[in-house]
Structures are given as C-alpha cells and as structure tokens.
Scaffold this motif. Sequence first.
Motif, PDB file in Angstrom:
ATOM      1  N   GLY A 235       0.823  -1.202   0.000  1.00 17.82           N
ATOM      2  CA  GLY A 235       0.000   0.000   0.000  1.00 17.82           C
ATOM      3  C   GLY A 235       0.855   1.249   0.000  1.00 17.82           C
ATOM      4  O   GLY A 235       2.092   1.189   0.138  1.00 17.82           O
ATOM      5  N   GLY A 236       0.233   2.379  -0.157  1.00 20.36           N
ATOM      6  CA  GLY A 236       0.948   3.643  -0.175  1.00 20.36           C
ATOM      7  C   GLY A 236       1.363   4.087   1.219  1.00 20.36           C
ATOM      8  O   GLY A 236       0.685   3.799   2.201  1.00 20.36           O
ATOM      9  N   VAL A 237       2.485   4.774   1.286  1.00 20.59           N
ATOM     10  CA  VAL A 237       2.978   5.365   2.536  1.00 20.59           C
ATOM     11  C   VAL A 237       3.360   6.809   2.239  1.00 20.59           C
ATOM     12  O   VAL A 237       4.169   7.068   1.336  1.00 20.59           O
ATOM     13  CB  VAL A 237       4.194   4.596   3.092  1.00 20.59           C
ATOM     14  N   ALA A 238       2.790   7.738   2.979  1.00 22.98           N
ATOM     15  CA  ALA A 238       3.045   9.158   2.742  1.00 22.98           C
ATOM     16  C   ALA A 238       4.534   9.462   2.858  1.00 22.98           C
ATOM     17  O   ALA A 238       5.199   9.015   3.792  1.00 22.98           O
ATOM     18  CB  ALA A 238       2.265  10.013   3.741  1.00 22.98           C
ATOM     19  N   GLY A 239       5.060  10.191   1.883  1.00 26.62           N
ATOM     20  CA  GLY A 239       6.448  10.613   1.908  1.00 26.62           C
ATOM     21  C   GLY A 239       7.444   9.586   1.424  1.00 26.62           C
ATOM     22  O   GLY A 239       8.649   9.835   1.478  1.00 26.62           O
ATOM     23  N   SER A 240       6.971   8.432   0.938  1.00 17.36           N
ATOM     24  CA  SER A 240       7.874   7.387   0.456  1.00 17.36           C
ATOM     25  C   SER A 240       7.542   7.022  -0.978  1.00 17.36           C
ATOM     26  O   SER A 240       6.363   6.886  -1.330  1.00 17.36           O
ATOM     27  CB  SER A 240       7.767   6.132   1.330  1.00 17.36           C
ATOM     28  N   ASP A 241       8.591   6.866  -1.792  1.00 18.29           N
ATOM     29  CA  ASP A 241       8.368   6.405  -3.164  1.00 18.29           C
ATOM     30  C   ASP A 241       8.578   4.902  -3.299  1.00 18.29           C
ATOM     31  O   ASP A 241       8.534   4.359  -4.396  1.00 18.29           O
ATOM     32  CB  ASP A 241       9.259   7.165  -4.147  1.00 18.29           C
ATOM     33  N   GLY A 242       8.821   4.199  -2.165  1.00 17.07           N
ATOM     34  CA  GLY A 242       8.959   2.746  -2.199  1.00 17.07           C
ATOM     35  C   GLY A 242      10.271   2.252  -2.742  1.00 17.07           C
ATOM     36  O   GLY A 242      10.384   1.089  -3.136  1.00 17.07           O
ATOM     37  N   ARG A 243      11.307   3.075  -2.738  1.00 18.36           N
ATOM     38  CA  ARG A 243      12.593   2.692  -3.308  1.00 18.36           C
ATOM     39  C   ARG A 243      13.657   2.529  -2.206  1.00 18.36           C
ATOM     40  O   ARG A 243      13.719   3.312  -1.262  1.00 18.36           O
ATOM     41  CB  ARG A 243      13.064   3.751  -4.301  1.00 18.36           C
ATOM     42  N   ASP A 244      14.490   1.494  -2.339  1.00 16.94           N
ATOM     43  CA  ASP A 244      15.651   1.283  -1.466  1.00 16.94           C
ATOM     44  C   ASP A 244      15.266   1.357   0.013  1.00 16.94           C
ATOM     45  O   ASP A 244      15.891   2.058   0.823  1.00 16.94           O
ATOM     46  CB  ASP A 244      16.752   2.305  -1.770  1.00 16.94           C
ATOM     47  N   LEU A 245      14.245   0.610   0.390  1.00 19.27           N
ATOM     48  CA  LEU A 245      13.724   0.642   1.748  1.00 19.27           C
ATOM     49  C   LEU A 245      14.557  -0.217   2.691  1.00 19.27           C
ATOM     50  O   LEU A 245      15.088  -1.263   2.299  1.00 19.27           O
ATOM     51  CB  LEU A 245      12.283   0.142   1.767  1.00 19.27           C
ATOM     52  N   SER A 246      14.638   0.193   3.939  1.00 21.21           N
ATOM     53  CA  SER A 246      15.179  -0.674   4.983  1.00 21.21           C
ATOM     54  C   SER A 246      14.113  -1.699   5.347  1.00 21.21           C
ATOM     55  O   SER A 246      12.911  -1.469   5.104  1.00 21.21           O
ATOM     56  CB  SER A 246      15.534   0.141   6.224  1.00 21.21           C
ATOM     57  N   PRO A 247      14.480  -2.835   5.945  1.00 17.11           N
ATOM     58  CA  PRO A 247      13.453  -3.807   6.338  1.00 17.11           C
ATOM     59  C   PRO A 247      12.393  -3.220   7.260  1.00 17.11           C
ATOM     60  O   PRO A 247      11.205  -3.520   7.121  1.00 17.11           O
ATOM     61  CB  PRO A 247      14.262  -4.906   7.024  1.00 17.11           C
ATOM     62  N   ALA A 248      12.801  -2.355   8.202  1.00 19.73           N
ATOM     63  CA  ALA A 248      11.823  -1.768   9.123  1.00 19.73           C
ATOM     64  C   ALA A 248      10.854  -0.867   8.372  1.00 19.73           C
ATOM     65  O   ALA A 248       9.628  -0.921   8.595  1.00 19.73           O
ATOM     66  CB  ALA A 248      12.541  -0.990  10.219  1.00 19.73           C
ATOM     67  N   ASP A 249      11.363  -0.017   7.484  1.00 21.12           N
ATOM     68  CA  ASP A 249      10.490   0.850   6.707  1.00 21.12           C
ATOM     69  C   ASP A 249       9.637   0.043   5.730  1.00 21.12           C
ATOM     70  O   ASP A 249       8.466   0.360   5.484  1.00 21.12           O
ATOM     71  CB  ASP A 249      11.304   1.884   5.939  1.00 21.12           C
ATOM     72  N   ALA A 250      10.224  -1.014   5.165  1.00 17.65           N
ATOM     73  CA  ALA A 250       9.501  -1.832   4.183  1.00 17.65           C
ATOM     74  C   ALA A 250       8.288  -2.499   4.802  1.00 17.65           C
ATOM     75  O   ALA A 250       7.232  -2.610   4.164  1.00 17.65           O
ATOM     76  CB  ALA A 250      10.436  -2.876   3.594  1.00 17.65           C
ATOM     77  N   ALA A 251       8.407  -2.927   6.061  1.00 18.98           N
ATOM     78  CA  ALA A 251       7.269  -3.577   6.722  1.00 18.98           C
ATOM     79  C   ALA A 251       6.078  -2.634   6.793  1.00 18.98           C
ATOM     80  O   ALA A 251       4.924  -3.070   6.721  1.00 18.98           O
ATOM     81  CB  ALA A 251       7.679  -4.044   8.119  1.00 18.98           C
ATOM     82  N   GLY A 252       6.344  -1.334   6.903  1.00 15.45           N
ATOM     83  CA  GLY A 252       5.267  -0.354   6.947  1.00 15.45           C
ATOM     84  C   GLY A 252       4.550  -0.159   5.629  1.00 15.45           C
ATOM     85  O   GLY A 252       3.492   0.471   5.586  1.00 15.45           O
ATOM     86  N   HIS A 253       5.112  -0.689   4.540  1.00 16.84           N
ATOM     87  CA  HIS A 253       4.468  -0.609   3.227  1.00 16.84           C
ATOM     88  C   HIS A 253       3.507  -1.777   2.997  1.00 16.84           C
ATOM     89  O   HIS A 253       2.830  -1.806   1.970  1.00 16.84           O
ATOM     90  CB  HIS A 253       5.526  -0.592   2.129  1.00 16.84           C
ATOM     91  N   ILE A 254       3.461  -2.731   3.920  1.00 21.63           N
ATOM     92  CA  ILE A 254       2.558  -3.869   3.758  1.00 21.63           C
ATOM     93  C   ILE A 254       1.163  -3.455   4.200  1.00 21.63           C
ATOM     94  O   ILE A 254       0.911  -3.181   5.376  1.00 21.63           O
ATOM     95  CB  ILE A 254       3.036  -5.092   4.560  1.00 21.63           C
ATOM     96  N   PHE A 255       0.261  -3.396   3.240  1.00 18.19           N
ATOM     97  CA  PHE A 255      -1.130  -3.005   3.496  1.00 18.19           C
ATOM     98  C   PHE A 255      -1.907  -4.161   4.112  1.00 18.19           C
ATOM     99  O   PHE A 255      -2.741  -3.970   4.996  1.00 18.19           O
ATOM    100  CB  PHE A 255      -1.774  -2.580   2.181  1.00 18.19           C
ATOM    101  N   GLY A 256      -1.654  -5.377   3.620  1.00 13.86           N
ATOM    102  CA  GLY A 256      -2.388  -6.529   4.113  1.00 13.86           C
ATOM    103  C   GLY A 256      -1.908  -7.812   3.476  1.00 13.86           C
ATOM    104  O   GLY A 256      -0.901  -7.834   2.755  1.00 13.86           O
TER     105      GLY A 256
END
Length: 324
Positions: free
Chosen positions: A138-159
């Motif tokens: 899912g979308g995350v405000a302020g992130s383009d979804g590129r070169d994410l850390s594992p902690a930040d990447a987990a926050g992109h999981i919508f479901g």
Amino acid sequence: MRIARWRHDGRLGEGFVVGDAVVRFPRDLSVADVLAAGLAEVPVLAAEVDSAASVPLADVELLAPLVPASVRDFVAFEEHVEGVTASIDGASHVVDEWYEFPTFYFTNPHSVIATGAEVRPPKTERLDFELEVGAVIGGVAGSDGRDLSPADAAGHIFGYTIFNDWSARDIQGREMKVRLGPAKGKDFATTLGPWIVTADEFAGLVDDEGFLPIVMEVLVNGERIGHDLLSNMGWPFGDLVAYASRDARVVPGDVLGSGTAGNGGCLAELWGRAGELTPPPLTEGDEVVMRVEGIGEIRNVVGPARHVPDILPARPRPRVRERD
C-alpha cells in the motif's frame, strides 16, 4: 478489516467485508484507490460506508481481491527448497546462494483468478499447487517505495491474502534447462483471495523478528496434504519487501508471495522426499482448498487442459552476417 472485490447482479463491487456481508467503499472508490491511500486511511473510509447498502456475502461472486500492479514470488521456505531439489536432482540440497538473499521471480499479473474459479492448465502430466501467503503493498506518505530498509519496508505492507502459485512441473523443468524461467510452467493461473486482510489485524501476532506464526494448510479432495507455519520463512516479509525495493520500487498494488510452505506445501516437495509421484499430480476434477489462519479459505477445481496452436521447433539458421 477485510477488503474484497465481487460481482453482484452483473455489477462490479469493491469494498469491505463486514461480518457475513459486503459493502461498497464510499465515494465510489476502488481497491486500487484504497491501496494507494494507504493503511492509515482505512478506518476513515470504514466510518463513511453506508451499512444499509450491504449485500449478503452468500449472494455475491467473489473476484480476485485486487488487480495487481506486479506479482513477485519468492522462495523463502528452506524446507520447500530441500524437497523440490530432491524431486529435480534426485538429492536434497539447498545452494549456498539461497541463504544470502531472498530470491524471487516475476509471475503473470494477467493470469490472476479468484477463489471458486476453474483452473484451466496447459497440457501437463505434473500439475501442482503451491501454498503461499501474499503481502499486498500500500501507499505510505512521503515514500516512493525505493531502497527501503526492512523496518520501513514492513510499513508498506497493506495486508495479506492467500496465494496459490499453480505449477506445471514438467513444463517448468523443461524451460528452466534453458537457464530462464519459470515461465509457461507457471503463468497460466495464480489464485489470490478470498480477500485482503489488513496488516493491523495481525499486529499482535508478529514476533520480535517480524515473523508471523499463522497456520497454513492445503487439502486435495478433502484430504490434508500439507500444513506449516508462515513463520518458518527464512526471512520476514519486511525483508522481502526491502529486497524487492533495492534499485527499484515497490508500489501500491504490488503482491509479494512468501514462496511455498514446507511440510507438503506443494506436491513436488513430497515427490522429492518419496522418490516417486506420491501423492499423484492433480488431474481434471480435483479440488484444491487452502486455508490460512486469520485470512480465510480459497478453493478451486481443476478443469480441462487448454488447447493451444502448435509452434514449430527452432529452424536451423545459416548464421550469415550480411543481407543478400
């Protein structure tokens, strides 16, 4: 929350599953719109729905819960790799490279089917299922979804949704000898469903390393063939999303498959361990049911193989370098 797409009285519906009913999103929003808005917006939307306009779940035909932007399928269960290599090479072995990074391949987003749909395989003697869970981005405000850390990447999981990677093992084995693929051994069908369950529903189950210990099982014609815990993945989903985002982007609507569960998550694993085709490959009329704790159930029946036009073998070429 559960998010679904359905057909009712010839019309497409997209919205929430609430109890035993479905209700459309407010403002004629689509699943794609909601994924782009992100998980934080779901409670706001849920408060706006017109519950009086709900329709009994039993009266609708569920569709795949999203039209994926892309589908990446990982191979994150070590036990699965052990069994499948034995079915291919005659000996169980996990290459050293498997442990270094979570490997994936891209599969066909245009071949996604829903629970209840008939599976039309290619002509194959080794039709198989693969029991997986898919993470939906899912979308995350302020992130383009590129070169994410594992902690930040987990926050992109919508479901999460159940993911069945249907496989024609004989075709897959043939094409991978060319050092490419899998391609036609895989891309004829992938079941996603029955809906997307939002990630917050599992927040209390995620352990300190990010693993989600929910039970997965698969049945063929009523007989349980395999079961496992999702937490037996070699990497948690946050790591998979982070790896997918390296030098690239993950975007709303992307689906990332966990890879096939161990302990009978597919027939090929069991064939490798048994040294024979036991249990037998799937055939027309077989019903495959997958259940995942906290998500639900998908079921599909195998239909007849598709008839396709022939393509001639490669023609010998003279390798001339200039046109006459």
